[in-house]
Design a protein around this motif. Structure first.
Motif: not given
Length: 504
Positions: A193-209
């Motif tokens: 989870i990033c903020g309130s979105e799901t994401y693929n860690p292989h394609k995206q990165m999460c910086c404080s939401g």
């Protein structure tokens, strides 16, 4: 009061001098950080944001298509048209908010159905699930007898028809045909989870939401992202600075340049002075709070950009927001940066967020989520779509250390770092290292720096490896978890300072 430590750790912080300049601009390479309909900025829950021409706090309200929904934080909400709703317990079907009957409920047009018992064909036709049956346009068919042909619209044909042989490879079982309403995955189970979105860690990165494209050279700086190969960029204490001279360095939150000019490269400090925002200050007589200098006579602690005296019982600091309790009746406590003083509201908190909700029957907290017990169960602050009516749940929530002071001054407490965690049956075994002990009663000195703690896994909040928490030994000698993760400099200093003055 005696102070014990199992490591060579000395607190020498007399005041925190942390300086950061306002961002001139930031890298906005964000991808999909726009919840359906959300048009308010979401760069931090502690500050005011704009919804059209009206300001609001995302920690207590939501902005949907220019309209504000009060009482539900944007951090846990989705939009249904212009109204925010809680996707854990509700579902939005064609602009209408319905009470979720199950975690397996989805929309079929304007109606809700259960994927375990029914299928949705086309845009709004619901059929009871049957074995070997699938959708063909707006209808269902028996795959053992018929097939679905497109010519050009979907039509059911007998298996002997010519088109059936061609369609065989394309006829797949699915409960959602093209045209069915898209569904947004709920933030549960193994999804990241990033903020309130799901994401693929292989394609995206999460910086404080906030979501960004991931690459080997891309790093987070607070809520922004930057590339290591970027010129004239410097990350200093979670603030991304642009257009800084080459060979600049970040020291104590201050940017030092080759020319030795500091304070955002506008003022040269005199001997013995430090930077505070765009000016200098003398830490012997003043205190710096988020770039604002204050006379120490007015207080010794910062609350955001303000300074306050912790002896004043009518002042309360909630995550950088200072409240005056003079005109309030009854007990008030912090819920993130909001003040909770209404028994019709409840605060649900985790190590990342504290969210205020309107109380509802048969609802409980799971971390910072507020869930319907008939839909979900909670284990170690993780939601699961398997309700367990008789399951244990924590009757308390972990609080920031500041909310526990000065109550903790009358107890024997210690800071314990979680070195490792092991799970056995329903018990979570935690290996703690005592890094600092504040002892008010000499007969309860903790002599062994290593402690083994057993907690009921589901009913206790999650504990993360490498993080330090405040603990108390109860009358049975068993450590009890008290606080959210603490800062080993500012938090220890504050507890020591306040309790030392209280004893004196």
């Amino acid at each position: 009061m005696e102070i014990y430590t199992s490591v060579a750790y000395v607190v020498t912080v007399l005041c925190s001098v942390a300086t950061s300049s306002a961002k001139e601009s930031v890298h906005r390479a964000r991808e999909s950080h726009s919840n359906a309909g959300f048009n308010g900025q979401m760069e931090g829950s502690h500050h005011l944001h704009w919804c059209g021409n009206v300001s609001y706090k995302v920690s207590g309200s939501s902005c949907c298509n220019g309209n504000i929904t009060l009482g539900l934080s944007q951090l846990v909400a989705d939009c249904c048209g212009s109204v925010a709703y809680n996707p854990l317990n509700e579902i939005c079907c064609n602009g209408s908010i319905l009470t979720r009957s199950s975690t397996y409920a989805k929309c079929c047009g304007k109606d809700m159905y259960l994927t375990t018992t029914h299928v949705c064909c086309g845009k709004n036709n619901i059929f009871q699930w049957k074995e070997n049956h699938s959708c063909c346009g707006e209808k269902t068919y028996d795959e053992t007898i018929h097939c679905c042909c497109s010519n050009p619209t979907p039509v059911v044909k007998h298996k002997n028809e010519t088109c059936c042989l061609k369609a065989k490879d394309h006829d797949k079982k699915t409960e959602h045909q093209p045209g069915s309403p898209p569904t947004r995955p709920l933030p549960i189970l193994s999804d990241l989870i990033c903020g309130s979105e799901t994401y693929n860690p292989h394609k995206q990165m999460c910086c404080s939401g906030n979501l960004y494209k991931a690459s080997a050279l891309t790093k987070c700086c607070g809520g922004d992202a930057y590339t290591l190969s970027d010129d004239n960029v410097l990350c200093c204490n979670g603030i991304l600075h642009l257009n800084v001279p080459e060979q600049s360095e970040c020291v104590g939150g201050v940017i030092y340049t080759p020319a030795n000019t500091t304070c955002q490269m506008s003022t040269r400090p005199r001997l013995g002075e430090h930077c505070c925002g765009g000016q200098t200050f003398n830490p012997r007589t003043h205190i710096c709070c988020n770039g604002h200098s204050h006379n120490k006579m007015n207080g010794h602690f910062c609350c955001g950009s303000e300074v306050y005296d912790h002896h004043n019982q009518f002042l309360k600091c909630c995550s950088g927001h200072l409240y005056n309790l003079t005109h309030l009746s009854g007990k008030a406590e912090c819920c993130g940066n909001l003040l909770l003083q209404n028994n019709k509201k409840i605060c649900c908190s985790s190590s990342t967020n504290s969210i205020m909700y309107e109380t509802k029957p048969n609802h409980h907290c799971c971390g910072h989520y507020y869930y319907n017990t008939s839909l979900w169960s909670c284990c170690a602050e993780r939601l699961k779509p398997t309700p367990k009516p008789n399951s244990l749940r924590a009757e308390y929530r972990l609080k920031p250390l500041r909310d526990l002071i000065p109550e903790m001054c009358n107890k024997t407490v210690f800071f314990g770092k979680v070195e490792s965690v092991a799970l056995e049956n329903d018990m979570r075994h935690v290996l703690l290292k005592v890094v600092w002990q504040v002892n008010m009663k000499s007969e309860k000195v903790i002599k062994d720096p290593w402690l083994h703690v057993s907690l009921d896994h589901c009913s206790f909040p999650a504990t993360d490896n490498g993080k330090t928490y405040l603990w108390e030994k109860n009358h049975n000698g068993k450590p009890v978890l008290l606080s959210q993760p603490v800062d080993l400099t500012a938090d220890i200093y504050m507890l020591y300072y306040v309790c030392y003055q209280k004893k004196g």
